[in-house]
Motif scaffolding. Structure first.
Motif, PDB file in Angstrom:
ATOM      1  N   ARG A  49      30.476  34.456  32.276  1.00 14.64           N
ATOM      2  CA  ARG A  49      30.100  35.856  33.299  1.00 14.64           C
ATOM      3  C   ARG A  49      30.759  35.371  34.396  1.00 14.64           C
ATOM      4  O   ARG A  49      31.160  34.593  35.232  1.00 14.64           O
ATOM      5  N   ARG A  50      31.455  36.858  34.741  1.00 14.85           N
ATOM      6  CA  ARG A  50      31.671  36.996  36.277  1.00 14.85           C
ATOM      7  C   ARG A  50      31.173  36.475  37.602  1.00 14.85           C
ATOM      8  O   ARG A  50      29.705  36.836  37.562  1.00 14.85           O
ATOM      9  N   ALA A  51      31.435  35.853  38.381  1.00 12.39           N
ATOM     10  CA  ALA A  51      30.534  35.645  39.669  1.00 12.39           C
ATOM     11  C   ALA A  51      30.411  36.768  40.117  1.00 12.39           C
ATOM     12  O   ALA A  51      29.858  36.881  41.284  1.00 12.39           O
ATOM     13  N   ASN A  52      31.405  37.088  41.079  1.00 10.97           N
ATOM     14  CA  ASN A  52      31.858  37.997  41.919  1.00 10.97           C
ATOM     15  C   ASN A  52      32.731  39.560  41.869  1.00 10.97           C
ATOM     16  O   ASN A  52      33.053  39.710  40.555  1.00 10.97           O
ATOM     17  N   ALA A  53      32.673  39.816  42.495  1.00 10.06           N
ATOM     18  CA  ALA A  53      32.890  41.968  42.055  1.00 10.06           C
ATOM     19  C   ALA A  53      34.438  41.287  42.005  1.00 10.06           C
ATOM     20  O   ALA A  53      34.918  40.305  42.703  1.00 10.06           O
ATOM     21  N   THR A  55      29.872  40.641  34.128  1.00  7.54           N
ATOM     22  CA  THR A  55      29.890  40.967  33.184  1.00  7.54           C
ATOM     23  C   THR A  55      31.161  39.925  32.534  1.00  7.54           C
ATOM     24  O   THR A  55      31.228  38.754  33.113  1.00  7.54           O
ATOM     25  N   LEU A  56      31.323  40.060  31.009  1.00  5.45           N
ATOM     26  CA  LEU A  56      31.870  38.573  30.528  1.00  5.45           C
ATOM     27  C   LEU A  56      32.956  39.094  31.261  1.00  5.45           C
ATOM     28  O   LEU A  56      33.937  39.821  31.577  1.00  5.45           O
ATOM     29  N   ASP A  57      34.218  38.018  31.093  1.00 10.86           N
ATOM     30  CA  ASP A  57      35.911  37.722  30.956  1.00 10.86           C
ATOM     31  C   ASP A  57      36.131  36.701  30.157  1.00 10.86           C
ATOM     32  O   ASP A  57      35.561  35.584  30.070  1.00 10.86           O
ATOM     33  N   LEU A  58      37.409  36.366  30.340  1.00 13.72           N
ATOM     34  CA  LEU A  58      38.593  35.415  29.939  1.00 13.72           C
ATOM     35  C   LEU A  58      38.595  33.916  31.458  1.00 13.72           C
ATOM     36  O   LEU A  58      38.848  35.157  31.764  1.00 13.72           O
ATOM     37  N   PRO A  59      38.464  32.658  31.113  1.00 13.42           N
ATOM     38  CA  PRO A  59      39.364  32.431  31.834  1.00 13.42           C
ATOM     39  C   PRO A  59      40.812  32.477  32.721  1.00 13.42           C
ATOM     40  O   PRO A  59      41.434  33.032  31.896  1.00 13.42           O
ATOM     41  N   ASP A  73      33.990  27.555  40.805  1.00 11.72           N
ATOM     42  CA  ASP A  73      34.221  28.970  41.740  1.00 11.72           C
ATOM     43  C   ASP A  73      34.396  30.412  41.131  1.00 11.72           C
ATOM     44  O   ASP A  73      33.152  30.688  40.960  1.00 11.72           O
ATOM     45  N   ASP A  74      35.783  31.215  40.353  1.00 12.75           N
ATOM     46  CA  ASP A  74      34.159  32.476  40.018  1.00 12.75           C
ATOM     47  C   ASP A  74      33.664  32.766  38.894  1.00 12.75           C
ATOM     48  O   ASP A  74      33.130  33.882  38.583  1.00 12.75           O
ATOM     49  N   ALA A  75      33.437  31.800  38.230  1.00 15.61           N
ATOM     50  CA  ALA A  75      32.347  31.811  37.143  1.00 15.61           C
ATOM     51  C   ALA A  75      31.099  31.182  37.100  1.00 15.61           C
ATOM     52  O   ALA A  75      30.726  30.367  37.552  1.00 15.61           O
ATOM     53  N   ALA A  76      30.413  32.367  36.844  1.00 15.66           N
ATOM     54  CA  ALA A  76      28.508  31.756  36.817  1.00 15.66           C
ATOM     55  C   ALA A  76      28.400  31.134  36.239  1.00 15.66           C
ATOM     56  O   ALA A  76      26.932  30.379  35.622  1.00 15.66           O
ATOM     57  N   GLU A  77      28.852  31.257  34.597  1.00 14.87           N
ATOM     58  CA  GLU A  77      28.394  30.597  33.697  1.00 14.87           C
ATOM     59  C   GLU A  77      29.935  31.269  32.295  1.00 14.87           C
ATOM     60  O   GLU A  77      30.548  31.436  32.531  1.00 14.87           O
ATOM     61  N   CYS A  78      29.459  29.361  31.686  1.00 14.52           N
ATOM     62  CA  CYS A  78      30.896  29.585  30.812  1.00 14.52           C
ATOM     63  C   CYS A  78      29.761  29.438  29.384  1.00 14.52           C
ATOM     64  O   CYS A  78      28.526  28.718  28.966  1.00 14.52           O
TER      65      CYS A  78
END
Length: 186
Positions: free
Chosen positions: A60-64, A69-73, A140-145
């Motif tokens: 889950r993206r931590a930043n703009a 929203t979801l993302d891939l590493p 880093d940029d990930a709020a959640e995995c």
């Protein structure tokens, strides 16, 4: 959408002149010193990591942009590193996992909105294996995995266009349509 980044730069980066004008659609030229600055796409990576249960690692993206929203590493490739080194570094920074193998899949052009600029990127997708998938940490940029079964993924939940399209492609390659597509019949 934000303006093309070249229009934000009003002065020549070499001599400081304010006679820095459009040269063509992807460059500006200084009328005083002749310097031409080209803006090319930045390289970025995305990792598709699957565990033995058929689950994909998503963050889950931590930043703009697209915070929440979801993302891939993945992320931008640093100067002096290969795309393979870049994806391994980004996976380690965002999840704590060590990549053991990297296989290129495809690329998708994208625009990354950052600091008031629309930065052109080419996002390189890799299928990655990791040493031990049991010790995932969000950093880093990930709020959640989280690990999500492939058939439960919804491409529309991924906030960046290229990532959504990459997930859609991978699901199609596997003969899966994803939860959203299956529910709507698309």
């Amino acid at each position: 959408m934000n303006p093309h980044p070249l229009h934000i730069f009003s002065h020549c980066p070499r001599c400081g002149s304010n006679h820095f004008t459009d040269h063509d659609e992807r460059s500006r030229r200084c009328e005083d010193c002749g310097f031409v600055y080209y803006l090319n796409a930045s390289g970025a990576t995305a990792a598709i990591i699957e565990n033995s249960h058929g689950e994909w690692l998503v963050i889950r993206r931590a930043n703009a942009p697209a915070a929440g929203t979801l993302d891939l590493p993945g992320g931008f490739i640093d100067m002096g590193e290969t795309a393979e080194e870049g994806v391994a570094r980004e996976v380690r920074e965002e999840t704590g996992l060590e990549v053991t193998s990297v296989h290129y899949l495809w690329s998708i052009p994208n625009r990354y909105e950052y600091s008031g600029m629309s930065i052109p990127t080419v996002d390189l997708f890799f299928h990655c294996a990791v040493a031990d998938d049991s010790c995932v940490i969000a950093a880093d940029d990930a709020a959640e995995c989280m690990w999500v079964k492939a058939e439960e993924l919804r491409p529309g939940d991924f906030g960046l266009h290229s990532i959504s399209e990459g997930v859609r492609r991978m699901l199609a390659k596997r003969g899966l349509r994803g939860a959203c597509a299956a529910a709507t019949g698309r």
